[in-house]
Design a protein around this motif. Structure first.
Motif, PDB file in Angstrom:
ATOM      1  N   GLU A   1     -16.809  -1.218   1.311  1.00 43.37           N
ATOM      2  CA  GLU A   1     -15.333  -1.030   2.366  1.00 43.37           C
ATOM      3  C   GLU A   1     -14.164   0.073   1.622  1.00 43.37           C
ATOM      4  O   GLU A   1     -13.176   0.877   2.092  1.00 43.37           O
ATOM      5  CB  GLU A   1     -14.906  -2.101   2.211  1.00 43.37           C
ATOM      6  CG  GLU A   1     -13.517  -2.353   3.324  1.00 43.37           C
ATOM      7  CD  GLU A   1     -13.572  -3.683   3.453  1.00 43.37           C
ATOM      8  OE1 GLU A   1     -14.482  -4.887   3.396  1.00 43.37           O
ATOM      9  OE2 GLU A   1     -12.308  -3.811   3.925  1.00 43.37           O
TER      10      GLU A   1
ATOM     11  N   LYS B  29      -3.675 -12.200   5.964  1.00 41.40           N
ATOM     12  CA  LYS B  29      -2.739 -10.874   5.978  1.00 41.40           C
ATOM     13  C   LYS B  29      -1.091 -11.894   6.586  1.00 41.40           C
ATOM     14  O   LYS B  29       0.522 -11.046   5.893  1.00 41.40           O
ATOM     15  CB  LYS B  29      -3.852  -9.689   6.517  1.00 41.40           C
ATOM     16  CG  LYS B  29      -4.079  -9.150   5.276  1.00 41.40           C
ATOM     17  CD  LYS B  29      -5.040  -8.181   5.815  1.00 41.40           C
ATOM     18  CE  LYS B  29      -6.079  -7.691   5.106  1.00 41.40           C
ATOM     19  NZ  LYS B  29      -6.609  -6.139   5.859  1.00 41.40           N
TER      20      LYS B  29
ATOM     21  N   GLU C 221       0.952  -1.166  -0.398  1.00 39.67           N
ATOM     22  CA  GLU C 221       0.351   0.236   0.361  1.00 39.67           C
ATOM     23  C   GLU C 221       0.739   1.135  -0.354  1.00 39.67           C
ATOM     24  O   GLU C 221       1.039   1.722   0.897  1.00 39.67           O
ATOM     25  CB  GLU C 221      -0.668  -0.149   1.015  1.00 39.67           C
ATOM     26  CG  GLU C 221      -1.572   1.302   1.301  1.00 39.67           C
ATOM     27  CD  GLU C 221      -2.938   0.862   1.775  1.00 39.67           C
ATOM     28  OE1 GLU C 221      -3.758   0.056   2.695  1.00 39.67           O
ATOM     29  OE2 GLU C 221      -3.530   1.904   2.422  1.00 39.67           O
TER      30      GLU C 221
ATOM     31  N   GLY D 242     -10.801  -3.940   0.602  1.00 34.28           N
ATOM     32  CA  GLY D 242     -11.124  -5.186  -0.082  1.00 34.28           C
ATOM     33  C   GLY D 242      -9.412  -6.348   0.334  1.00 34.28           C
ATOM     34  O   GLY D 242      -8.974  -6.215  -0.616  1.00 34.28           O
ATOM     35  N   THR D 243     -10.233  -7.344   0.889  1.00 34.77           N
ATOM     36  CA  THR D 243      -9.309  -8.382   0.308  1.00 34.77           C
ATOM     37  C   THR D 243      -9.945 -10.189   0.631  1.00 34.77           C
ATOM     38  O   THR D 243     -10.984 -10.393   1.349  1.00 34.77           O
ATOM     39  CB  THR D 243      -8.374  -8.711   2.281  1.00 34.77           C
ATOM     40  OG1 THR D 243      -8.134  -7.297   2.614  1.00 34.77           O
ATOM     41  CG2 THR D 243      -8.202  -9.498   2.184  1.00 34.77           C
TER      42      THR D 243
ATOM     43  N   ARG E  14       1.463  -6.026   6.777  1.00 31.80           N
ATOM     44  CA  ARG E  14       2.112  -6.960   6.220  1.00 31.80           C
ATOM     45  C   ARG E  14       3.879  -7.360   6.915  1.00 31.80           C
ATOM     46  O   ARG E  14       4.705  -6.995   6.520  1.00 31.80           O
ATOM     47  CB  ARG E  14       3.006  -7.561   4.554  1.00 31.80           C
ATOM     48  CG  ARG E  14       1.194  -7.464   4.334  1.00 31.80           C
ATOM     49  CD  ARG E  14      -0.284  -7.772   4.071  1.00 31.80           C
ATOM     50  NE  ARG E  14      -1.521  -6.945   4.326  1.00 31.80           N
ATOM     51  CZ  ARG E  14      -2.084  -6.624   3.232  1.00 31.80           C
ATOM     52  NH1 ARG E  14      -1.170  -7.188   2.527  1.00 31.80           N
ATOM     53  NH2 ARG E  14      -3.290  -6.039   3.355  1.00 31.80           N
TER      54      ARG E  14
ATOM     55  N   LEU F 286      -6.916   1.529  -1.189  1.00 33.09           N
ATOM     56  CA  LEU F 286      -6.719   0.146  -1.433  1.00 33.09           C
ATOM     57  C   LEU F 286      -7.416  -0.097   0.071  1.00 33.09           C
ATOM     58  O   LEU F 286      -7.107  -0.407   0.432  1.00 33.09           O
ATOM     59  CB  LEU F 286      -4.998  -0.604  -0.965  1.00 33.09           C
ATOM     60  CG  LEU F 286      -4.950  -1.784  -1.264  1.00 33.09           C
ATOM     61  CD1 LEU F 286      -4.376  -1.769  -2.948  1.00 33.09           C
ATOM     62  CD2 LEU F 286      -3.138  -2.302  -0.802  1.00 33.09           C
TER      63      LEU F 286
ATOM     64  N   GLU G  92      -9.630 -13.083   7.812  1.00 30.45           N
ATOM     65  CA  GLU G  92      -8.419 -12.291   7.134  1.00 30.45           C
ATOM     66  C   GLU G  92      -7.521 -11.751   7.458  1.00 30.45           C
ATOM     67  O   GLU G  92      -6.433 -11.411   7.032  1.00 30.45           O
ATOM     68  CB  GLU G  92      -8.888 -10.342   6.474  1.00 30.45           C
ATOM     69  CG  GLU G  92      -9.007  -9.848   5.880  1.00 30.45           C
ATOM     70  CD  GLU G  92      -9.718  -8.426   5.648  1.00 30.45           C
ATOM     71  OE1 GLU G  92     -11.082  -9.540   4.992  1.00 30.45           O
ATOM     72  OE2 GLU G  92      -9.594  -7.736   5.543  1.00 30.45           O
TER      73      GLU G  92
ATOM     74  N   GLY H  66      -4.815  -6.240  10.560  1.00 28.42           N
ATOM     75  CA  GLY H  66      -5.765  -5.690  10.840  1.00 28.42           C
ATOM     76  C   GLY H  66      -7.524  -5.783   9.331  1.00 28.42           C
ATOM     77  O   GLY H  66      -6.227  -6.692   8.876  1.00 28.42           O
TER      78      GLY H  66
ATOM     79  N   GLY I  46     -10.842  -4.540   7.601  1.00 33.94           N
ATOM     80  CA  GLY I  46     -11.694  -3.237   7.187  1.00 33.94           C
ATOM     81  C   GLY I  46     -13.428  -4.055   7.597  1.00 33.94           C
ATOM     82  O   GLY I  46     -14.036  -4.812   7.395  1.00 33.94           O
TER      83      GLY I  46
HETATM   84  C1  LIG Z   1      -4.592  -2.912   7.274  1.00 27.46           C
HETATM   85  C2  LIG Z   1      -4.296  -4.064   6.754  1.00 27.46           C
HETATM   86  O1  LIG Z   1      -4.732  -3.767   5.338  1.00 27.46           O
HETATM   87  C3  LIG Z   1      -5.495  -3.289   4.673  1.00 27.46           C
HETATM   88  C4  LIG Z   1      -7.158  -3.275   5.419  1.00 27.46           C
HETATM   89  C5  LIG Z   1      -7.584  -4.409   4.211  1.00 27.46           C
HETATM   90  C6  LIG Z   1      -9.149  -4.310   4.498  1.00 27.46           C
HETATM   91  O2  LIG Z   1      -9.171  -4.276   5.286  1.00 27.46           O
HETATM   92  O3  LIG Z   1      -9.611  -5.611   3.669  1.00 27.46           O
HETATM   93  C7  LIG Z   1      -6.833  -4.529   2.761  1.00 27.46           C
HETATM   94  C8  LIG Z   1      -5.792  -3.489   2.963  1.00 27.46           C
HETATM   95  C9  LIG Z   1      -5.241  -2.443   3.510  1.00 27.46           C
HETATM   96  O4  LIG Z   1      -5.190  -1.156   2.961  1.00 27.46           O
HETATM   97  C10 LIG Z   1      -3.100  -4.867   7.062  1.00 27.46           C
HETATM   98  O5  LIG Z   1      -3.145  -5.919   5.892  1.00 27.46           O
HETATM   99  O6  LIG Z   1      -3.212  -5.090   8.073  1.00 27.46           O
END
Ligand SMILES: C=C(O[C@@H]1C=C(C(=O)O)C=C[C@H]1O)C(=O)O
Length: 394
Positions: A243, A385, A204, A221-222, A352, A219, A381, A366, A368
Protein backbone atom coordinates in the motif's frame (compact mmCIF):
# COMPACT_ATOMS: atom_id res chain seq x y z
CA UNK A 1 5.05 48.26 12.97
CA UNK A 2 5.11 48.26 16.72
CA UNK A 3 2.90 46.05 18.76
CA UNK A 4 1.24 47.42 21.81
CA UNK A 5 2.23 46.10 25.21
CA UNK A 6 -1.39 45.16 25.73
CA UNK A 7 -1.38 42.56 22.99
CA UNK A 8 1.85 41.07 24.31
CA UNK A 9 0.30 40.31 27.67
CA UNK A 10 -2.81 38.67 26.24
CA UNK A 11 -2.87 34.88 26.42
CA UNK A 12 -2.12 33.40 22.96
CA UNK A 13 -5.39 31.47 23.12
CA UNK A 14 -7.28 34.74 23.38
CA UNK A 15 -5.40 36.46 20.55
CA UNK A 16 -6.28 33.50 18.29
CA UNK A 17 -9.96 33.49 19.31
CA UNK A 18 -10.22 37.24 18.86
CA UNK A 19 -8.58 37.16 15.43
CA UNK A 20 -11.16 34.61 14.27
CA UNK A 21 -14.01 36.57 15.88
CA UNK A 22 -12.72 39.65 14.02
CA UNK A 23 -12.67 37.75 10.71
CA UNK A 24 -16.25 36.61 11.22
CA UNK A 25 -17.53 39.99 12.35
CA UNK A 26 -15.61 42.37 10.10
CA UNK A 27 -14.98 40.11 7.10
CA UNK A 28 -11.52 38.68 6.57
CA UNK A 29 -9.69 35.38 6.59
CA UNK A 30 -7.33 34.05 9.27
CA UNK A 31 -4.72 31.28 9.30
CA UNK A 32 -2.84 30.10 12.38
CA UNK A 33 -0.22 27.35 12.22
CA UNK A 34 2.78 25.70 13.83
CA UNK A 35 5.19 23.78 11.62
CA UNK A 36 6.68 20.46 12.84
CA UNK A 37 9.51 20.78 15.31
CA UNK A 38 9.04 24.58 15.70
CA UNK A 39 7.89 26.37 18.82
CA UNK A 40 6.58 29.55 17.28
CA UNK A 41 2.97 29.90 16.25
CA UNK A 42 2.25 32.10 13.24
CA UNK A 43 -0.98 34.02 12.70
CA UNK A 44 -1.92 35.90 9.54
CA UNK A 45 -4.95 37.94 8.58
CA UNK A 46 -6.17 38.71 5.07
CA UNK A 47 -8.39 41.81 5.19
CA UNK A 48 -10.02 41.28 1.77
CA UNK A 49 -13.71 42.10 2.06
CA UNK A 50 -14.41 39.09 -0.15
CA UNK A 51 -11.61 36.58 -0.50
CA UNK A 52 -11.52 35.37 -4.10
CA UNK A 53 -10.69 31.78 -5.04
CA UNK A 54 -7.47 31.24 -6.96
CA UNK A 55 -6.47 28.67 -9.61
CA UNK A 56 -2.74 28.63 -8.94
CA UNK A 57 -2.08 29.53 -5.32
CA UNK A 58 1.72 29.47 -5.73
CA UNK A 59 1.94 31.45 -8.95
CA UNK A 60 1.36 34.91 -7.49
CA UNK A 61 4.40 34.45 -5.17
CA UNK A 62 2.41 36.45 -2.59
CA UNK A 63 3.23 35.35 0.97
CA UNK A 64 0.24 33.66 2.53
CA UNK A 65 -1.45 30.43 3.49
CA UNK A 66 -2.93 28.07 0.91
CA UNK A 67 -6.20 26.30 1.64
CA UNK A 68 -7.22 23.82 -1.07
CA UNK A 69 -10.03 21.24 -1.24
CA UNK A 70 -9.76 17.53 -2.09
CA UNK A 71 -11.73 18.03 -5.30
CA UNK A 72 -9.75 20.40 -7.50
CA UNK A 73 -12.91 21.61 -9.24
CA UNK A 74 -13.92 23.27 -5.95
CA UNK A 75 -12.47 26.57 -4.65
CA UNK A 76 -8.87 27.01 -3.48
CA UNK A 77 -7.96 30.06 -1.41
CA UNK A 78 -4.76 31.92 -0.70
CA UNK A 79 -5.06 33.75 2.63
CA UNK A 80 -2.61 36.59 2.04
CA UNK A 81 -0.45 37.79 4.90
CA UNK A 82 -1.75 41.38 5.00
CA UNK A 83 -0.80 41.24 8.65
CA UNK A 84 1.43 38.66 10.29
CA UNK A 85 1.89 38.15 14.00
CA UNK A 86 4.59 35.77 15.16
CA UNK A 87 3.00 34.66 18.42
CA UNK A 88 6.34 33.31 19.63
CA UNK A 89 8.16 36.64 19.78
CA UNK A 90 5.18 38.96 19.28
CA UNK A 91 6.62 40.51 16.12
CA UNK A 92 4.01 42.08 13.91
CA UNK A 93 4.72 42.56 10.21
CA UNK A 94 2.50 43.99 7.52
CA UNK A 95 2.84 43.15 3.83
CA UNK A 96 5.31 45.68 2.33
CA UNK A 97 2.88 46.79 -0.40
CA UNK A 98 -0.06 46.90 1.98
CA UNK A 99 -0.95 50.31 3.35
CA UNK A 100 -1.89 49.98 6.98
CA UNK A 101 -5.60 50.56 6.86
CA UNK A 102 -8.26 51.37 9.38
CA UNK A 103 -9.01 47.62 9.36
CA UNK A 104 -5.53 46.87 10.71
CA UNK A 105 -5.96 49.44 13.46
CA UNK A 106 -9.36 47.97 14.25
CA UNK A 107 -7.97 44.43 14.43
CA UNK A 108 -5.18 45.46 16.77
CA UNK A 109 -7.64 47.23 19.04
CA UNK A 110 -9.87 44.16 18.87
CA UNK A 111 -6.98 41.89 19.87
CA UNK A 112 -6.06 44.12 22.80
CA UNK A 113 -9.42 44.84 24.27
CA UNK A 114 -11.86 42.03 23.68
CA UNK A 115 -11.78 39.31 26.26
CA UNK A 116 -12.70 35.78 25.35
CA UNK A 117 -14.35 33.79 28.11
CA UNK A 118 -12.01 31.96 30.45
CA UNK A 119 -11.21 28.45 29.32
CA UNK A 120 -14.09 26.21 30.20
CA UNK A 121 -14.58 23.00 28.35
CA UNK A 122 -17.58 21.67 26.51
CA UNK A 123 -19.28 18.36 27.04
CA UNK A 124 -18.75 16.52 23.82
CA UNK A 125 -21.22 14.00 22.39
CA UNK A 126 -20.27 11.74 19.51
CA UNK A 127 -22.99 10.61 17.14
CA UNK A 128 -22.24 7.40 15.41
CA UNK A 129 -24.69 4.70 14.44
CA UNK A 130 -24.43 1.07 13.45
CA UNK A 131 -25.69 2.29 10.08
CA UNK A 132 -22.58 4.49 9.64
CA UNK A 133 -20.38 1.48 10.30
CA UNK A 134 -22.37 -0.79 7.95
CA UNK A 135 -22.16 1.82 5.20
CA UNK A 136 -18.40 2.12 5.50
CA UNK A 137 -17.92 -1.66 5.59
CA UNK A 138 -20.00 -1.85 2.40
CA UNK A 139 -17.89 0.88 0.80
CA UNK A 140 -14.71 -1.07 1.60
CA UNK A 141 -16.29 -4.26 0.24
CA UNK A 142 -17.17 -2.56 -3.05
CA UNK A 143 -13.66 -1.04 -3.17
CA UNK A 144 -12.11 -4.52 -2.88
CA UNK A 145 -14.47 -5.82 -5.61
CA UNK A 146 -13.52 -2.97 -7.94
CA UNK A 147 -9.84 -3.83 -7.36
CA UNK A 148 -10.51 -7.51 -8.06
CA UNK A 149 -12.27 -6.47 -11.28
CA UNK A 150 -9.12 -4.65 -12.32
CA UNK A 151 -10.55 -1.08 -12.12
CA UNK A 152 -7.57 0.13 -10.06
CA UNK A 153 -4.92 -1.19 -7.63
CA UNK A 154 -5.63 0.96 -4.60
CA UNK A 155 -8.35 3.33 -3.40
CA UNK A 156 -8.76 5.35 -0.19
CA UNK A 157 -12.41 5.47 0.91
CA UNK A 158 -13.23 7.80 3.78
CA UNK A 159 -16.04 8.76 6.12
CA UNK A 160 -17.03 11.50 8.53
CA UNK A 161 -18.36 11.62 12.07
CA UNK A 162 -20.17 14.45 13.85
CA UNK A 163 -19.46 15.56 17.37
CA UNK A 164 -21.75 17.90 19.31
CA UNK A 165 -20.91 20.38 22.05
CA UNK A 166 -23.09 21.91 24.73
CA UNK A 167 -21.26 25.23 24.27
CA UNK A 168 -19.04 26.55 21.47
CA UNK A 169 -15.61 24.96 21.34
CA UNK A 170 -12.74 27.15 22.53
CA UNK A 171 -10.76 26.85 19.28
CA UNK A 172 -7.73 28.87 20.42
CA UNK A 173 -7.28 26.69 23.46
CA UNK A 174 -7.76 23.45 21.52
CA UNK A 175 -5.29 24.60 18.87
CA UNK A 176 -2.71 25.06 21.65
CA UNK A 177 -3.57 21.62 23.09
CA UNK A 178 -2.85 20.09 19.67
CA UNK A 179 0.51 21.89 19.39
CA UNK A 180 1.55 20.44 22.75
CA UNK A 181 0.22 16.92 22.09
CA UNK A 182 1.78 16.56 18.61
CA UNK A 183 5.16 18.33 18.34
CA UNK A 184 6.02 16.64 15.03
CA UNK A 185 2.70 17.35 13.29
CA UNK A 186 1.71 20.39 11.25
CA UNK A 187 -0.97 22.07 13.39
CA UNK A 188 -3.39 24.45 11.69
CA UNK A 189 -6.47 26.53 12.32
CA UNK A 190 -8.03 28.29 9.34
CA UNK A 191 -11.01 30.57 8.97
CA UNK A 192 -12.09 31.38 5.43
CA UNK A 193 -15.59 32.93 5.23
CA UNK A 194 -16.69 30.61 2.38
CA UNK A 195 -15.28 27.45 3.99
CA UNK A 196 -15.74 28.05 7.73
CA UNK A 197 -13.33 27.00 10.49
CA UNK A 198 -11.00 24.01 10.01
CA UNK A 199 -8.49 22.70 12.54
CA UNK A 200 -6.06 19.80 12.21
CA UNK A 201 -2.86 18.01 13.16
CA UNK A 202 -1.52 16.37 10.01
CA UNK A 203 1.58 14.16 9.73
CA UNK A 204 1.77 14.29 5.92
CA UNK A 205 3.88 16.72 3.90
CA UNK A 206 2.69 17.18 0.32
CA UNK A 207 5.48 19.46 -0.95
CA UNK A 208 8.03 21.80 0.53
CA UNK A 209 10.44 24.17 -1.16
CA UNK A 210 13.21 25.86 0.79
CA UNK A 211 16.72 26.97 -0.20
CA UNK A 212 16.18 25.44 -3.66
CA UNK A 213 15.47 22.02 -2.17
CA UNK A 214 12.17 20.36 -3.06
CA UNK A 215 10.78 17.69 -0.73
CA UNK A 216 7.84 15.35 -0.72
CA UNK A 217 6.94 12.15 1.14
CA UNK A 218 5.08 8.90 0.55
CA UNK A 219 3.19 8.16 3.77
CA UNK A 220 0.88 5.17 4.15
CA UNK A 221 0.30 2.01 6.13
CA UNK A 222 -1.19 2.51 9.57
CA UNK A 223 -1.07 0.81 12.92
CA UNK A 224 -1.78 1.92 16.46
CA UNK A 225 1.21 3.22 18.40
CA UNK A 226 1.47 2.06 21.99
CA UNK A 227 3.63 4.31 24.17
CA UNK A 228 7.11 2.94 24.62
CA UNK A 229 7.08 0.63 21.57
CA UNK A 230 10.53 0.51 20.05
CA UNK A 231 10.36 1.42 16.36
CA UNK A 232 12.91 -1.23 15.45
CA UNK A 233 10.50 -3.93 16.68
CA UNK A 234 7.57 -2.76 14.57
CA UNK A 235 6.54 -5.24 11.86
CA UNK A 236 4.43 -4.46 8.79
CA UNK A 237 2.23 -6.81 6.80
CA UNK A 238 2.67 -7.42 3.08
CA UNK A 239 -0.58 -5.48 2.48
CA UNK A 240 0.75 -2.40 4.29
CA UNK A 241 4.13 -2.57 2.56
CA UNK A 242 2.46 -2.73 -0.86
CA UNK A 243 0.00 0.00 0.00
CA UNK A 244 2.83 2.39 0.86
CA UNK A 245 4.94 1.29 -2.12
CA UNK A 246 2.08 2.35 -4.40
CA UNK A 247 2.28 5.88 -3.00
CA UNK A 248 6.05 5.93 -3.60
CA UNK A 249 5.50 4.72 -7.14
CA UNK A 250 2.89 7.44 -7.69
CA UNK A 251 5.42 10.14 -6.70
CA UNK A 252 8.17 8.64 -8.88
CA UNK A 253 5.71 8.51 -11.80
CA UNK A 254 5.11 12.24 -11.34
CA UNK A 255 8.89 12.84 -11.50
CA UNK A 256 9.00 10.71 -14.67
CA UNK A 257 6.25 12.77 -16.32
CA UNK A 258 8.54 15.81 -16.22
CA UNK A 259 11.66 13.74 -16.99
CA UNK A 260 13.22 14.45 -13.63
CA UNK A 261 15.70 11.68 -12.96
CA UNK A 262 17.86 12.94 -10.14
CA UNK A 263 16.18 12.64 -6.80
CA UNK A 264 17.16 11.29 -3.40
CA UNK A 265 14.97 8.62 -1.89
CA UNK A 266 15.20 7.64 1.78
CA UNK A 267 13.01 4.95 3.31
CA UNK A 268 10.55 3.44 3.83
CA UNK A 269 10.94 3.91 7.57
CA UNK A 270 8.50 3.53 10.43
CA UNK A 271 7.45 6.91 11.85
CA UNK A 272 5.28 7.98 14.79
CA UNK A 273 2.32 10.23 14.03
CA UNK A 274 0.66 10.99 17.38
CA UNK A 275 -1.28 7.87 18.35
CA UNK A 276 -0.34 6.06 15.12
CA UNK A 277 2.56 4.56 13.19
CA UNK A 278 3.04 4.92 9.43
CA UNK A 279 5.57 3.94 6.79
CA UNK A 280 7.30 6.90 5.19
CA UNK A 281 9.67 7.40 2.24
CA UNK A 282 11.23 10.86 1.80
CA UNK A 283 12.07 12.43 -1.58
CA UNK A 284 14.47 15.31 -2.08
CA UNK A 285 15.46 17.20 -5.25
CA UNK A 286 18.07 19.91 -5.71
CA UNK A 287 16.18 22.38 -7.91
CA UNK A 288 19.30 24.22 -9.08
CA UNK A 289 21.34 21.14 -10.01
CA UNK A 290 18.37 19.68 -11.92
CA UNK A 291 17.40 23.04 -13.44
CA UNK A 292 13.80 22.77 -12.24
CA UNK A 293 13.35 26.14 -10.58
CA UNK A 294 9.53 25.92 -10.54
CA UNK A 295 9.39 22.33 -9.28
CA UNK A 296 7.08 23.28 -6.38
CA UNK A 297 4.32 24.63 -8.66
CA UNK A 298 4.76 21.82 -11.21
CA UNK A 299 4.77 18.95 -8.71
CA UNK A 300 1.85 20.39 -6.73
CA UNK A 301 -0.33 20.15 -9.83
CA UNK A 302 0.87 16.62 -10.62
CA UNK A 303 0.75 15.19 -7.11
CA UNK A 304 -2.59 16.24 -5.68
CA UNK A 305 -4.55 14.09 -4.89
CA UNK A 306 -1.84 11.47 -4.25
CA UNK A 307 -2.55 7.80 -3.87
CA UNK A 308 -2.18 8.19 -0.09
CA UNK A 309 -5.62 9.83 -0.07
CA UNK A 310 -7.26 8.94 -3.40
CA UNK A 311 -5.87 5.90 -5.23
CA UNK A 312 -3.80 4.40 -7.99
CA UNK A 313 -4.22 4.92 -10.88
CA UNK A 314 -5.66 8.32 -10.04
CA UNK A 315 -8.54 8.75 -12.51
CA UNK A 316 -10.54 5.54 -12.00
CA UNK A 317 -9.95 5.72 -8.21
CA UNK A 318 -11.22 9.31 -8.10
CA UNK A 319 -14.27 8.41 -10.23
CA UNK A 320 -15.02 5.51 -7.91
CA UNK A 321 -14.89 7.74 -4.81
CA UNK A 322 -17.09 10.40 -6.42
CA UNK A 323 -19.69 7.74 -7.19
CA UNK A 324 -19.55 5.63 -4.03
CA UNK A 325 -18.45 7.75 -1.09
CA UNK A 326 -21.75 9.68 -0.94
CA UNK A 327 -20.51 12.77 0.82
CA UNK A 328 -18.44 15.85 -0.01
CA UNK A 329 -14.93 15.72 1.53
CA UNK A 330 -14.65 19.52 1.11
CA UNK A 331 -11.25 20.46 2.58
CA UNK A 332 -10.53 17.06 4.16
CA UNK A 333 -7.67 15.46 2.16
CA UNK A 334 -7.10 18.79 0.42
CA UNK A 335 -3.87 20.59 1.18
CA UNK A 336 -2.86 23.59 3.25
CA UNK A 337 0.09 25.53 4.59
CA UNK A 338 2.30 28.59 4.29
CA UNK A 339 3.39 29.58 0.78
CA UNK A 340 6.21 31.93 -0.17
CA UNK A 341 6.42 32.69 3.50
CA UNK A 342 9.82 33.38 5.14
CA UNK A 343 11.41 32.17 1.88
CA UNK A 344 9.75 28.79 2.00
CA UNK A 345 6.62 26.91 1.01
CA UNK A 346 5.34 24.01 3.10
CA UNK A 347 2.10 22.42 2.05
CA UNK A 348 0.59 19.50 3.98
CA UNK A 349 -2.23 17.09 3.23
CA UNK A 350 -5.23 18.12 5.34
CA UNK A 351 -5.64 14.94 7.42
CA UNK A 352 -6.62 14.35 11.07
CA UNK A 353 -8.75 17.47 10.73
CA UNK A 354 -12.17 18.79 11.68
CA UNK A 355 -14.66 21.32 10.34
CA UNK A 356 -15.98 23.35 13.28
CA UNK A 357 -19.42 24.95 13.34
CA UNK A 358 -21.42 26.61 16.14
CA UNK A 359 -22.48 23.59 18.18
CA UNK A 360 -20.90 20.73 16.28
CA UNK A 361 -17.79 19.63 14.44
CA UNK A 362 -17.19 17.02 11.77
CA UNK A 363 -14.11 14.79 11.84
CA UNK A 364 -12.89 12.84 8.83
CA UNK A 365 -10.69 9.84 8.09
CA UNK A 366 -9.91 7.46 5.27
CA UNK A 367 -8.05 4.17 4.92
CA UNK A 368 -6.01 2.76 2.07
CA UNK A 369 -7.73 -0.26 0.53
CA UNK A 370 -5.95 -2.90 -1.56
CA UNK A 371 -7.02 -6.34 -2.72
CA UNK A 372 -6.10 -7.80 0.69
CA UNK A 373 -8.08 -5.36 2.84
CA UNK A 374 -10.28 -6.60 5.65
CA UNK A 375 -13.24 -4.20 6.03
CA UNK A 376 -13.45 -4.43 9.83
CA UNK A 377 -9.75 -3.50 10.13
CA UNK A 378 -10.17 -0.54 7.81
CA UNK A 379 -13.08 0.66 9.94
CA UNK A 380 -10.90 0.45 13.07
CA UNK A 381 -8.17 2.33 11.24
CA UNK A 382 -10.53 5.24 10.52
CA UNK A 383 -11.61 5.22 14.19
CA UNK A 384 -8.05 5.54 15.50
CA UNK A 385 -7.23 8.22 12.91
CA UNK A 386 -10.23 10.25 14.15
CA UNK A 387 -8.98 9.75 17.71
CA UNK A 388 -5.87 11.80 16.89
CA UNK A 389 -8.17 14.81 17.37
CA UNK A 390 -10.88 13.32 19.56
CA UNK A 391 -8.36 12.29 22.27
CA UNK A 392 -7.25 15.91 22.62
CA UNK A 393 -10.26 18.12 21.91
CA UNK A 394 -12.24 19.32 24.95
C1 LIG B 1 -6.42 9.04 4.72
C2 LIG B 1 -5.75 9.25 5.85
O1 LIG B 1 -4.41 8.99 6.01
C3 LIG B 1 -3.62 8.56 4.93
C4 LIG B 1 -3.77 7.11 4.70
C5 LIG B 1 -2.98 6.21 5.37
C6 LIG B 1 -3.25 4.72 5.24
O2 LIG B 1 -4.12 4.35 4.44
O3 LIG B 1 -2.63 3.92 5.95
C7 LIG B 1 -1.90 6.64 6.14
C8 LIG B 1 -1.54 7.94 6.16
C9 LIG B 1 -2.19 8.92 5.29
O4 LIG B 1 -1.49 9.01 4.08
C10 LIG B 1 -6.42 9.88 7.02
O5 LIG B 1 -5.73 10.19 7.99
O6 LIG B 1 -7.64 10.07 6.95
Amino acid sequence: MTISEEIKIQPIEQVINNAIAFGKQEGGAVAVWRTPGEDNIQLIVDFSAELQPTQDPLDSKAPGFVFAPFDISEDTYLVKADLHINLGNHQITTRPDYSVSTKTEKLLTFLEKEKSPKTSYSDIGVSESKEDKDKFIQLVNSSVKAIQNGQFQKVVPSRKKEIHFDKPLNVGNNFLRLTKAYPSAFISLVFVPQAGIWMGATPELLISVKDNIFKSVALAGTQKYEDGTSLSNVAWTQKEIEEQALVSRYIINCFKKIRLREFEEVGPKTVIAGNLLHLKTEYKVNMVATNFTDLGEVMLKLLHPTSAICGMPLSPAREFLLQHEHYDRKYFAGYLGPANFDNSTQLYVNLRCMHIEEDKATVFAGAGVTEDSQPEKEWEETEIKMNTLLNIIK
